[in-house]
Design a protein around this motif. Structure first.
Motif, PDB file in Angstrom:
ATOM      1  N   VAL A  34       7.071   7.911  -5.234  1.00 43.09           N
ATOM      2  CA  VAL A  34       8.431   7.062  -6.157  1.00 43.09           C
ATOM      3  C   VAL A  34       9.775   8.335  -5.643  1.00 43.09           C
ATOM      4  CG1 VAL A  34       9.602   8.863  -7.836  1.00 43.09           C
ATOM      5  CG2 VAL A  34       7.467   7.608  -8.210  1.00 43.09           C
ATOM      6  N   ARG A  35       9.300   9.017  -4.325  1.00 47.21           N
ATOM      7  CA  ARG A  35       9.920   9.777  -4.119  1.00 47.21           C
ATOM      8  C   ARG A  35      10.768   9.052  -2.855  1.00 47.21           C
ATOM      9  NH1 ARG A  35      10.374  15.086  -4.756  1.00 47.21           N
ATOM     10  NH2 ARG A  35      11.152  16.156  -3.025  1.00 47.21           N
ATOM     11  N   VAL A  36      10.018   8.515  -1.937  1.00 45.06           N
ATOM     12  CA  VAL A  36      10.555   7.186  -0.902  1.00 45.06           C
ATOM     13  C   VAL A  36      11.759   6.479  -1.955  1.00 45.06           C
ATOM     14  CG1 VAL A  36      10.706   5.356   0.439  1.00 45.06           C
ATOM     15  CG2 VAL A  36       8.654   7.898   0.330  1.00 45.06           C
ATOM     16  N   GLY A  37      11.510   5.520  -2.351  1.00 51.70           N
ATOM     17  CA  GLY A  37      12.135   4.889  -3.764  1.00 51.70           C
ATOM     18  C   GLY A  37      13.978   6.216  -3.813  1.00 51.70           C
ATOM     19  N   GLY A  86       0.788  -1.355  -0.058  1.00 49.33           N
ATOM     20  CA  GLY A  86       0.761   0.385  -0.346  1.00 49.33           C
ATOM     21  C   GLY A  86       0.821   1.165  -0.225  1.00 49.33           C
ATOM     22  N   ARG A  87       0.650   2.046   1.211  1.00 44.09           N
ATOM     23  CA  ARG A  87       1.260   3.116   1.477  1.00 44.09           C
ATOM     24  C   ARG A  87       2.660   3.220   1.998  1.00 44.09           C
ATOM     25  NH1 ARG A  87      -1.938   8.756  -0.362  1.00 44.09           N
ATOM     26  NH2 ARG A  87      -3.357   7.212  -2.163  1.00 44.09           N
ATOM     27  N   ALA A  88       2.874   2.193   2.559  1.00 48.73           N
ATOM     28  CA  ALA A  88       4.231   1.964   3.947  1.00 48.73           C
ATOM     29  C   ALA A  88       5.495   1.495   3.445  1.00 48.73           C
ATOM     30  CB  ALA A  88       3.418   0.779   3.988  1.00 48.73           C
ATOM     31  N   HIS A  89       6.033   1.990   2.587  1.00 47.91           N
ATOM     32  CA  HIS A  89       6.734   2.021   1.755  1.00 47.91           C
ATOM     33  C   HIS A  89       8.182   2.696   2.656  1.00 47.91           C
ATOM     34  CE1 HIS A  89       4.400   2.096  -1.963  1.00 47.91           C
ATOM     35  NE2 HIS A  89       5.528   1.012  -2.017  1.00 47.91           N
ATOM     36  N   ALA A  90       8.098   3.907   3.341  1.00 43.04           N
ATOM     37  CA  ALA A  90       8.967   4.467   3.958  1.00 43.04           C
ATOM     38  C   ALA A  90       8.760   3.888   5.162  1.00 43.04           C
ATOM     39  CB  ALA A  90       8.905   5.709   4.469  1.00 43.04           C
ATOM     40  N   GLU A  91       8.149   2.721   5.609  1.00 41.11           N
ATOM     41  CA  GLU A  91       8.476   2.601   6.796  1.00 41.11           C
ATOM     42  C   GLU A  91       8.532   0.805   6.652  1.00 41.11           C
ATOM     43  OE1 GLU A  91       5.726   3.780   6.113  1.00 41.11           O
ATOM     44  OE2 GLU A  91       4.420   4.856   7.357  1.00 41.11           O
ATOM     45  N   LEU A  92       9.214   0.703   5.144  1.00 44.41           N
ATOM     46  CA  LEU A  92       9.156  -1.360   5.225  1.00 44.41           C
ATOM     47  C   LEU A  92      10.445  -1.234   4.287  1.00 44.41           C
ATOM     48  CD1 LEU A  92       5.737  -3.172   4.651  1.00 44.41           C
ATOM     49  CD2 LEU A  92       7.566  -3.097   6.918  1.00 44.41           C
ATOM     50  N   LEU A  93      10.810  -0.726   3.324  1.00 43.07           N
ATOM     51  CA  LEU A  93      12.197  -0.004   2.434  1.00 43.07           C
ATOM     52  C   LEU A  93      13.310  -0.832   3.437  1.00 43.07           C
ATOM     53  CD1 LEU A  93      12.839   0.187  -0.501  1.00 43.07           C
ATOM     54  CD2 LEU A  93      13.035   2.381   0.342  1.00 43.07           C
TER      55      LEU A  93
END
Length: 180
Positions: free
Chosen positions: A71-74, A32-39
């Motif tokens: 996109v910005r998190v990655g 979902g939108r949890a990229h920042a927490e999991l990356l």
């Protein structure tokens, strides 16, 4: 032994891949939108699973199109790792991660309001060899008319290994992010 890391956070999927002389691993899961927490933890776990030290010689980033934050998190994470590891960060369209196998293929992601971000590629062994129709925002029905007899990969999880191969084959050192 050169090690390449690929990552993409432009879609609801967290997609990672790692390739080195002795093998390759990839993982893609819907977050979902949890990229920042999991990356960060997912990336470290991928290196651990491969039995490799936490360092890559090259990083490939999926540049979108995708959500502004995703996109910005990655990109931020990839650029940070690249700086610490003194590794180049190479960009490639997230849509190239949707290709599979060989042959002419249509790929698309929902761009909302009846539109898609789409492209048509000639693919050999999972790598885009030629861009037939470049990445663009199109009306979904108009795009469907372009690919009537082609395989179409739509809104699927990107393959980290497809992104990795594309980045190594023709990724851009001077890339820009693409937002939905």
């Amino acid at each position: 032994m050169p090690v390449t890391l690929a990552l993409d956070t432009a879609t609801p999927f967290l997609t990672l891949a790692l390739a080195w002389d002795a093998g390759a691993l990839e993982v893609s899961r819907e977050v979902g939108r949890a990229h920042a927490e999991l990356l960060a933890d997912a990336t470290k776990a991928l290196f651990d699973d491969a039995g490799l030290p936490f360092q890559a010689d090259t990083i490939v980033i999926g540049t979108g199109p995708g959500s502004y934050t995703g996109v910005r998190v990655g990109a931020s994470y990839a650029l940070g790792l690249g700086r610490v590891w003194n590794a180049p960060v190479i960009g490639v369209s997230t849509l190239e991660g949707l290709v599979r196998g060989s042959g002419r293929q249509a790929v698309s992601q929902d761009a909302r309001k009846g539109n898609v971000y789409s492209a048509i590629y000639d693919v050999q062994n999972g790598v885009v060899e030629e861009v037939v129709e470049p990445v663009a925002k199109r009306e979904a029905t108009a795009f469907a008319a372009l690919f009537a007899d082609l395989r179409h990969h739509q809104d699927t999880a990107p393959s980290g290994l497809a992104l990795l191969r594309a980045g190594l084959a023709h990724g851009e050192k001077d890339w820009q992010l693409a937002y939905l």
